[in-house]
Design a protein around this motif. Structure first.
Motif, PDB file in Angstrom:
ATOM      1  N   TRP A  15       0.842  -1.210   0.000  1.00 36.58           N
ATOM      2  CA  TRP A  15       0.000   0.000   0.000  1.00 36.58           C
ATOM      3  C   TRP A  15       0.871   1.253   0.000  1.00 36.58           C
ATOM      4  O   TRP A  15       0.617   2.194  -0.755  1.00 36.58           O
ATOM      5  N   ALA A  18       2.414   1.834  -3.334  1.00 37.97           N
ATOM      6  CA  ALA A  18       1.429   2.383  -4.276  1.00 37.97           C
ATOM      7  C   ALA A  18       1.237   3.883  -4.046  1.00 37.97           C
ATOM      8  O   ALA A  18       1.225   4.671  -5.007  1.00 37.97           O
ATOM      9  N   GLN A  19       1.099   4.281  -2.788  1.00 37.67           N
ATOM     10  CA  GLN A  19       0.881   5.696  -2.477  1.00 37.67           C
ATOM     11  C   GLN A  19       2.090   6.545  -2.879  1.00 37.67           C
ATOM     12  O   GLN A  19       1.932   7.622  -3.469  1.00 37.67           O
ATOM     13  N   GLU A  45      -5.806   7.113 -10.883  1.00 38.73           N
ATOM     14  CA  GLU A  45      -5.250   6.566  -9.648  1.00 38.73           C
ATOM     15  C   GLU A  45      -6.071   5.392  -9.120  1.00 38.73           C
ATOM     16  O   GLU A  45      -5.509   4.451  -8.555  1.00 38.73           O
ATOM     17  N   LEU A  49      -4.487   1.889  -8.093  1.00 41.03           N
ATOM     18  CA  LEU A  49      -4.504   1.520  -6.677  1.00 41.03           C
ATOM     19  C   LEU A  49      -5.287   0.236  -6.442  1.00 41.03           C
ATOM     20  O   LEU A  49      -4.849  -0.632  -5.678  1.00 41.03           O
TER      21      LEU A  49
END
Length: 122
Positions: A15, A18-19, A45, A49
């Motif tokens: 996560w 990804a951010q 996005e 995501l």
């Protein structure tokens, strides 16, 4: 460490990756290295995501459920090691984007040290 905690850590690092990828790409600091994921990020996005988290969740779940197998335990350690290295790359990217050159200096020192040690033994 408990396989559940390792799997949750894997998902969290996925996560975070990804951010940070979205942040660096949107700020035009870096590009997405994976061609398929780059195309998804070009779509928006949310698709990027969703796909990234779905793949990460699936991998973490499978590695957790198969933790009784030695190969899965080794695989989980390997993937965590890769993600920790990737977090270092993200950190260096952030340092560079903020104009802090100290990490590059330290890296250059260790590369030069490696070459010096190698030259000593040849």
């Amino acid at each position: 460490m408990n396989p559940l905690y390792k799997s949750l850590l894997l998902f969290f690092l996925n996560w975070l990756d990804a951010q940070l990828t979205i942040l660096w790409v949107r700020l035009n600091i870096a590009t997405e290295g994976n061609g398929l994921m780059a195309q998804l990020l070009n779509l928006g996005e949310a698709p990027f995501l969703f796909t990234k988290l779905a793949i990460g969740a699936f991998a973490a779940y499978v590695l957790y459920r198969c933790a009784h197998l030695a190969m899965a335990r080794r695989g989980l350690r390997l993937v965590l090691g890769i993600y920790f290295a990737l977090m270092a790359v993200h950190a260096f990217t952030g340092f560079s984007a903020l104009g802090w050159r100290a990490p590059e200096t330290v890296l250059a020192y260790f590369v030069q040290l490696h070459e010096s040690v190698f030259a000593f033994f040849t």
